[in-house]
Design a protein around this motif. Structure first.
Motif, PDB file in Angstrom:
ATOM      1  N   TYR A 531       0.790  -1.235   0.000  1.00 41.10           N
ATOM      2  CA  TYR A 531       0.000   0.000   0.000  1.00 41.10           C
ATOM      3  C   TYR A 531       0.826   1.290   0.000  1.00 41.10           C
ATOM      4  CZ  TYR A 531      -3.024  -3.675   1.804  1.00 41.10           C
ATOM      5  OH  TYR A 531      -3.674  -4.859   1.987  1.00 41.10           O
ATOM      6  N   LEU A 532       2.166   1.219   0.091  1.00 42.88           N
ATOM      7  CA  LEU A 532       2.945   2.453   0.121  1.00 42.88           C
ATOM      8  C   LEU A 532       2.736   3.250  -1.165  1.00 42.88           C
ATOM      9  CD1 LEU A 532       5.030   4.340   1.398  1.00 42.88           C
ATOM     10  CD2 LEU A 532       6.827   2.938   0.353  1.00 42.88           C
ATOM     11  N   ASP A 533       2.873   2.574  -2.304  1.00 44.97           N
ATOM     12  CA  ASP A 533       2.703   3.278  -3.577  1.00 44.97           C
ATOM     13  C   ASP A 533       1.274   3.784  -3.749  1.00 44.97           C
ATOM     14  OD1 ASP A 533       5.286   3.134  -5.088  1.00 44.97           O
ATOM     15  OD2 ASP A 533       5.031   1.015  -4.669  1.00 44.97           O
ATOM     16  N   SER A 534       0.314   2.933  -3.375  1.00 45.97           N
ATOM     17  CA  SER A 534      -1.081   3.353  -3.508  1.00 45.97           C
ATOM     18  C   SER A 534      -1.378   4.545  -2.606  1.00 45.97           C
ATOM     19  CB  SER A 534      -2.014   2.187  -3.157  1.00 45.97           C
ATOM     20  OG  SER A 534      -1.816   1.108  -4.043  1.00 45.97           O
ATOM     21  N   ALA A 535      -0.842   4.499  -1.374  1.00 44.55           N
ATOM     22  CA  ALA A 535      -1.081   5.598  -0.438  1.00 44.55           C
ATOM     23  C   ALA A 535      -0.433   6.891  -0.936  1.00 44.55           C
ATOM     24  CB  ALA A 535      -0.540   5.225   0.941  1.00 44.55           C
ATOM     25  N   LEU A 536       0.784   6.790  -1.476  1.00 44.77           N
ATOM     26  CA  LEU A 536       1.460   7.982  -1.976  1.00 44.77           C
ATOM     27  C   LEU A 536       0.741   8.549  -3.197  1.00 44.77           C
ATOM     28  CD1 LEU A 536       5.217   6.985  -1.601  1.00 44.77           C
ATOM     29  CD2 LEU A 536       3.922   8.612  -0.225  1.00 44.77           C
ATOM     30  N   MET A 538      -2.418   8.251  -3.790  1.00 45.27           N
ATOM     31  CA  MET A 538      -3.663   8.850  -3.306  1.00 45.27           C
ATOM     32  C   MET A 538      -3.381  10.206  -2.656  1.00 45.27           C
ATOM     33  SD  MET A 538      -6.557   6.981  -0.990  1.00 45.27           S
ATOM     34  CE  MET A 538      -8.168   7.705  -0.744  1.00 45.27           C
ATOM     35  N   GLY A 539      -2.279  10.273  -1.891  1.00 45.44           N
ATOM     36  CA  GLY A 539      -1.899  11.548  -1.283  1.00 45.44           C
ATOM     37  C   GLY A 539      -1.565  12.588  -2.332  1.00 45.44           C
ATOM     38  N   ALA A 540      -0.886  12.155  -3.401  1.00 46.67           N
ATOM     39  CA  ALA A 540      -0.568  13.070  -4.495  1.00 46.67           C
ATOM     40  C   ALA A 540      -1.845  13.581  -5.153  1.00 46.67           C
ATOM     41  CB  ALA A 540       0.316  12.360  -5.522  1.00 46.67           C
ATOM     42  N   GLY A 541      -2.835  12.686  -5.305  1.00 41.76           N
ATOM     43  CA  GLY A 541      -4.113  13.100  -5.870  1.00 41.76           C
ATOM     44  C   GLY A 541      -4.808  14.127  -5.001  1.00 41.76           C
ATOM     45  N   ALA A 542      -4.710  13.937  -3.682  1.00 40.66           N
ATOM     46  CA  ALA A 542      -5.323  14.891  -2.756  1.00 40.66           C
ATOM     47  C   ALA A 542      -4.662  16.261  -2.863  1.00 40.66           C
ATOM     48  CB  ALA A 542      -5.210  14.355  -1.328  1.00 40.66           C
ATOM     49  N   LEU A 543      -3.319  16.280  -2.935  1.00 44.87           N
ATOM     50  CA  LEU A 543      -2.601  17.553  -3.069  1.00 44.87           C
ATOM     51  C   LEU A 543      -2.980  18.266  -4.366  1.00 44.87           C
ATOM     52  CD1 LEU A 543       0.947  16.464  -1.810  1.00 44.87           C
ATOM     53  CD2 LEU A 543      -0.710  17.898  -0.601  1.00 44.87           C
ATOM     54  N   LYS A 544      -3.178  17.486  -5.422  1.00 36.68           N
ATOM     55  CA  LYS A 544      -3.554  18.081  -6.709  1.00 36.68           C
ATOM     56  C   LYS A 544      -4.940  18.705  -6.639  1.00 36.68           C
ATOM     57  CE  LYS A 544      -3.991  16.991 -11.621  1.00 36.68           C
ATOM     58  NZ  LYS A 544      -3.892  15.928 -12.659  1.00 36.68           N
ATOM     59  N   LEU A 545      -5.865  18.023  -5.953  1.00 36.90           N
ATOM     60  CA  LEU A 545      -7.238  18.513  -5.871  1.00 36.90           C
ATOM     61  C   LEU A 545      -7.364  19.783  -5.039  1.00 36.90           C
ATOM     62  CD1 LEU A 545      -9.227  15.159  -5.514  1.00 36.90           C
ATOM     63  CD2 LEU A 545      -9.185  16.694  -7.495  1.00 36.90           C
ATOM     64  N   ILE A 546      -6.422  19.972  -4.114  1.00 34.83           N
ATOM     65  CA  ILE A 546      -6.497  21.194  -3.297  1.00 34.83           C
ATOM     66  C   ILE A 546      -5.663  22.320  -3.892  1.00 34.83           C
ATOM     67  CG2 ILE A 546      -6.968  19.926  -1.172  1.00 34.83           C
ATOM     68  CD1 ILE A 546      -4.085  20.325  -0.352  1.00 34.83           C
ATOM     69  N   GLY A 547      -5.097  22.111  -5.090  1.00 33.39           N
ATOM     70  CA  GLY A 547      -4.512  23.225  -5.815  1.00 33.39           C
ATOM     71  C   GLY A 547      -3.023  23.229  -6.003  1.00 33.39           C
ATOM     72  N   LEU A 548      -2.266  22.262  -5.480  1.00 34.95           N
ATOM     73  CA  LEU A 548      -0.822  22.259  -5.672  1.00 34.95           C
ATOM     74  C   LEU A 548      -0.489  21.890  -7.113  1.00 34.95           C
ATOM     75  CD1 LEU A 548      -0.973  22.136  -2.508  1.00 34.95           C
ATOM     76  CD2 LEU A 548       1.236  20.924  -2.633  1.00 34.95           C
ATOM     77  N   ARG A 549       0.626  22.426  -7.590  1.00 38.41           N
ATOM     78  CA  ARG A 549       1.046  22.154  -8.952  1.00 38.41           C
ATOM     79  C   ARG A 549       1.683  20.759  -9.050  1.00 38.41           C
ATOM     80  NH1 ARG A 549       1.163  26.384 -12.471  1.00 38.41           N
ATOM     81  NH2 ARG A 549       0.691  28.438 -11.605  1.00 38.41           N
ATOM     82  N   GLN A 550       1.627  20.195 -10.267  1.00 34.98           N
ATOM     83  CA  GLN A 550       2.085  18.826 -10.476  1.00 34.98           C
ATOM     84  C   GLN A 550       3.581  18.671 -10.195  1.00 34.98           C
ATOM     85  OE1 GLN A 550       0.018  16.331 -11.107  1.00 34.98           O
ATOM     86  NE2 GLN A 550       1.684  14.840 -10.977  1.00 34.98           N
ATOM     87  N   GLN A 554       5.240  16.080  -7.456  1.00 36.89           N
ATOM     88  CA  GLN A 554       6.197  15.035  -7.813  1.00 36.89           C
ATOM     89  C   GLN A 554       7.476  15.135  -6.993  1.00 36.89           C
ATOM     90  OE1 GLN A 554       5.576  12.387  -9.714  1.00 36.89           O
ATOM     91  NE2 GLN A 554       3.493  13.212  -9.812  1.00 36.89           N
ATOM     92  N   ARG A 555       7.951  16.369  -6.767  1.00 37.37           N
ATOM     93  CA  ARG A 555       9.142  16.554  -5.916  1.00 37.37           C
ATOM     94  C   ARG A 555       8.861  16.066  -4.503  1.00 37.37           C
ATOM     95  NH1 ARG A 555      13.467  19.897  -6.924  1.00 37.37           N
ATOM     96  NH2 ARG A 555      13.550  20.460  -4.723  1.00 37.37           N
ATOM     97  N   ALA A 556       7.713  16.456  -3.975  1.00 33.72           N
ATOM     98  CA  ALA A 556       7.366  16.058  -2.610  1.00 33.72           C
ATOM     99  C   ALA A 556       7.220  14.544  -2.503  1.00 33.72           C
ATOM    100  CB  ALA A 556       6.071  16.747  -2.184  1.00 33.72           C
ATOM    101  N   LEU A 557       6.634  13.957  -3.541  1.00 32.62           N
ATOM    102  CA  LEU A 557       6.415  12.507  -3.547  1.00 32.62           C
ATOM    103  C   LEU A 557       7.746  11.751  -3.501  1.00 32.62           C
ATOM    104  CD1 LEU A 557       3.734  10.859  -3.781  1.00 32.62           C
ATOM    105  CD2 LEU A 557       4.292  10.535  -6.190  1.00 32.62           C
ATOM    106  N   LYS A 558       8.682  12.152  -4.363  1.00 29.61           N
ATOM    107  CA  LYS A 558       9.981  11.472  -4.419  1.00 29.61           C
ATOM    108  C   LYS A 558      10.773  11.665  -3.130  1.00 29.61           C
ATOM    109  CE  LYS A 558      10.383  11.777  -9.441  1.00 29.61           C
ATOM    110  NZ  LYS A 558      11.125  12.372 -10.584  1.00 29.61           N
ATOM    111  N   LEU A 559      10.750  12.872  -2.631  1.00 25.07           N
ATOM    112  CA  LEU A 559      11.498  13.158  -1.411  1.00 25.07           C
ATOM    113  C   LEU A 559      10.909  12.409  -0.220  1.00 25.07           C
ATOM    114  CD1 LEU A 559      13.863  14.761  -0.343  1.00 25.07           C
ATOM    115  CD2 LEU A 559      12.322  16.686   0.084  1.00 25.07           C
ATOM    116  N   PHE A 560       9.587  12.404  -0.131  1.00 21.01           N
ATOM    117  CA  PHE A 560       8.937  11.696   0.973  1.00 21.01           C
ATOM    118  C   PHE A 560       9.222  10.192   0.903  1.00 21.01           C
ATOM    119  CE2 PHE A 560       5.591   9.489   3.198  1.00 21.01           C
ATOM    120  CZ  PHE A 560       5.373  10.259   4.325  1.00 21.01           C
ATOM    121  N   ARG A 561       9.134   9.609  -0.317  1.00 20.23           N
ATOM    122  CA  ARG A 561       9.380   8.168  -0.461  1.00 20.23           C
ATOM    123  C   ARG A 561      10.805   7.818  -0.008  1.00 20.23           C
ATOM    124  NH1 ARG A 561       7.838   3.991  -3.817  1.00 20.23           N
ATOM    125  NH2 ARG A 561       6.516   5.292  -5.111  1.00 20.23           N
TER     126      ARG A 561
END
Length: 649
Positions: A531-536, A538-550, A554-561
């Protein structure tokens, strides 16, 4: 006093095997010769530890030959069997016919035998020892070579030839009447009905293996009781043996046929690994019984005659086999292997000579010396193979090793996937789409059945068993992927693989941090959390829906992983210290939050920075330095590990 005591006999046989076989292997003689020597030593004519009951043991141990043919059938795909039709019919037919006629002619010329008795001797002597030859070839790793496969083809034809030979022998009776009372219900029918029954039984075995065995084994597998699956495997072989015996056919042939039908079954590897120990034990018992049955009193009473019979038998078969192999275009090295391996008589001679006696085809004065010669020729086979290996092959064979057949008995895949559910099937489809074939193992029979219908080559079995991993090709494979959803089972699989197949690279699915800690301790090459990839994502999708740029996401996703993966390895080192684990967890989570905040501010000033991978590496390096400082303050120096991880980021 102890002769009839079952436990005493068992102790003698087992002790003889345990002592003699390792010594024979150490001397380079092979296990078969070790068993034969053990039988000679404990037999009635040397130490006398066993007596006449040795013959009864041999009849029981012949079941090992039946099991061996079943396992050979399991390893032989029907397509490969079809490709071997020329050596089976051509080589096998030529060898049996020419050898039978040659030995019959010699018997007519040098003795007072009539043509009927001479033909009976020729037909019986023409057969070789399936048990000794296959065991020796397999032990030396020669079974899959050209010479080994041709030898196997001839042995298979010989097993089939036993059926017509048994039908011919009563017709050769000197008195013109069979002295053998019919004990088979099938003998009361006409030849036409008997033939129909025989073909009907063979077709029934094929259809049952193809359509009934799968569902039956699936129901048994659902119990998850290994001993029940073993019992069902033995029941299958015994049932076929009884059925074939009742219609007068060779049990070995029937079980071989069943094995070939089940060769494409998902339960093939499980059947093979369950039966293998019984096969090995019974074959060893058979070889010991053969050694113990050598009648030294008869040999010493007329050693010249016995020696002449043995030398004549081996020499005639050797010359015929060499000529037949040459006619069929075999190379020198393959032909010598083929010839030396088959230049003996076999275990079916005991059955055929006994049948000939009962039907008044041969007399005891003829049969007894021949049986002694047959047993000695069988005992000489491992020595002949060593002679060929050490002296003949280096001088007369080609310098290159024998090349295997174009299609191996079983295609070995570089990857084994243990657990082929939703997780494993995704990996399997990805590998297959990229041209990487894998062998799949799963313990869920319903899952196996479904995936088989979808076109995957999945086998039923518990991947934590060393014998099953070996049957699945772990000795040749490069990578083991573990995707089972039970943490304890995955740990067990890793330990088994590391112990018996240390060359395998291992990557594993893990269900959480504690499971990941276990994999870190075991030193697997890589692990991937559920579920790590699925959770990340999903979290990326949430950030996109609240207005963050792609690009920011992606930077946040890679750094967090990267930080999260590193954090698991860090926490694994202090997981047994509760206070250190809690403080380290807090500090590491604060570190990633601070790094991400700083990164967001930098990207806000310069949006192009979001696509700059070098800046991401700098940020990660800064995070690593902070983690190093925290580790040192906690009294734990993990800078080497952190440095490795940082260098790969």
């Amino acid at each position: 006093m102890h002769g009839n005591d079952f436990f005493y006999q068992a102790f003698v046989y087992l002790a003889a095997a345990v002592i003699a076989v390792p010594l024979a292997k150490r001397l380079g003689l092979g296990s078969v010769l070790g068993y034969l020597l053990a039988g000679i030593l404990i037999g009635p004519y040397v130490l006398g530890l066993i007596g006449e009951e040795g013959q009864d043991v041999m009849h029981f141990a012949e079941f090992g030959v039946v099991m061996m043919l079943f396992i050979v059938g399991l390893e032989l795909q029907p397509s490969l069997l079809w490709k071997l039709r020329v050596p089976i019919l051509g080589l096998g037919g030529a060898q049996v016919i020419v050898t039978s006629l040659a030995i019959s002619g010699i018997a007519l010329m040098v003795s007072n035998l009539n043509w009927q008795s001479a033909l009976a001797v020729g037909l019986t002597i023409s057969l070789s020892s399936t048990a000794i030859v296959l065991q020796t070839l397999n032990e030396k790793g020669l079974l899959k070579t050209e010479g080994g496969q041709n030898a196997f083809s001839v042995l298979l034809f010989q097993d089939i030839a036993v059926i017509p030979i048994l039908a011919i022998l009563p017709l050769l009776s000197v008195s013109g009447e069979s002295q053998q009372e019919s004990h088979l219900w099938i003998d009361h029918f006409s030849i036409g009905i008997k033939t129909a029954i025989v073909f009907g039984v063979i077709i029934a075995i094929i259809l049952a293996g193809k359509y009934l065995m799968g569902p039956a084994f699936r129901l048994i597998a659902q119990t998850r009781l290994r001993e029940l699956f073993t019992a069902a495997s033995l029941l299958l072989i015994i049932a076929i043996t009884l059925l074939m015996t009742q219609i007068g056919l060779s049990p070995a042939l029937g079980t071989f046929l069943a094995g070939v039908v089940l060769a494409q079954s998902e339960y093939r590897h499980e059947l093979e690994t369950n039966i293998e120990p019984f096969k090995g034990l019974l074959l060893g018992l058979f070889f010991i019984a053969v050694g113990a049955s050598i009648d030294f009193e008869l040999i010493l009473s007329d050693p010249g005659l016995i020696a002449l019979l043995v030398v004549g038998l081996v020499l005639v078969k050797f010359l015929i086999l060499l000529a037949v192999g040459r006619i069929f275009g075999m190379k020198h090295d393959s032909n010598f292997l083929f010839t030396f391996s088959l230049a003996q008589s076999g275990e079916f001679a005991f059955v055929l000579f006994s049948f000939a006696l009962q039907n008044d085809v041969l007399t005891a004065t003829i049969v007894n010396p021949l049986i002694a010669a047959v047993v000695i020729s069988m005992a000489l086979t491992p020595l002949l193979m060593i002679f060929n290996e050490k002296l003949i092959q280096p001088k007369f064979g080609t310098k290159e090793k024998e090349k295997p057949l174009e299609e191996d008995i079983d295609q070995q895949c570089p990857v084994i996937i243990a657990g082929f559910g939703r997780f494993g099937s995704t990996i399997g489809r990805l590998l297959q789409a990229n041209g990487v074939m894998a062998t799949y193992l799963d313990i869920n029979p319903n899952n196996v059945d479904l995936l088989r219908k979808l076109g995957f080559k999945v086998f039923y079995g518990d991947a934590s068993r060393q014998d099953l991993l070996k049957a699945a090709g772990a000795e040749e494979a490069k990578l083991l992927i573990i995707t089972v959803d039970e943490p304890d089972k995955s740990v067990e699989i890793v330990k088994t693989a590391q112990k018996h197949f240390p060359h395998l690279k291992i990557i594993s699915r893990t269900s959480g941090w504690m499971h990941s800690y276990d994999m870190i301790d075991l030193g697997v090459d890589a692990f991937y959390r559920d579920y790590l990839d699925s959770a990340l994502r999903m979290g990326a999708g949430a950030l996109k829906l609240i207005g963050l740029r792609q690009y920011q996401i992606q930077r946040a996703l890679k750094l967090f992983r990267k930080h999260d993966e590193n954090m698991v390895r860090e926490l694994a080192k202090v997981r047994h210290e509760q206070s250190a684990l809690i403080s380290s967890s807090k500090q590491l989570m604060e570190d990633i939050e601070n790094v991400l905040r700083v990164d967001i501010k930098r990207i806000g000033k310069d949006k192009d920075l979001g696509w700059d991978a070098s800046s991401l590496r700098e940020e990660y390096g800064e995070m690593v330095r902070r983690m190093e400082a925290h580790s040192k303050s906690a009294g734990i120096d993990h800078s080497a590990d952190l440095g490795d991880n940082a260098s790969t980021s």
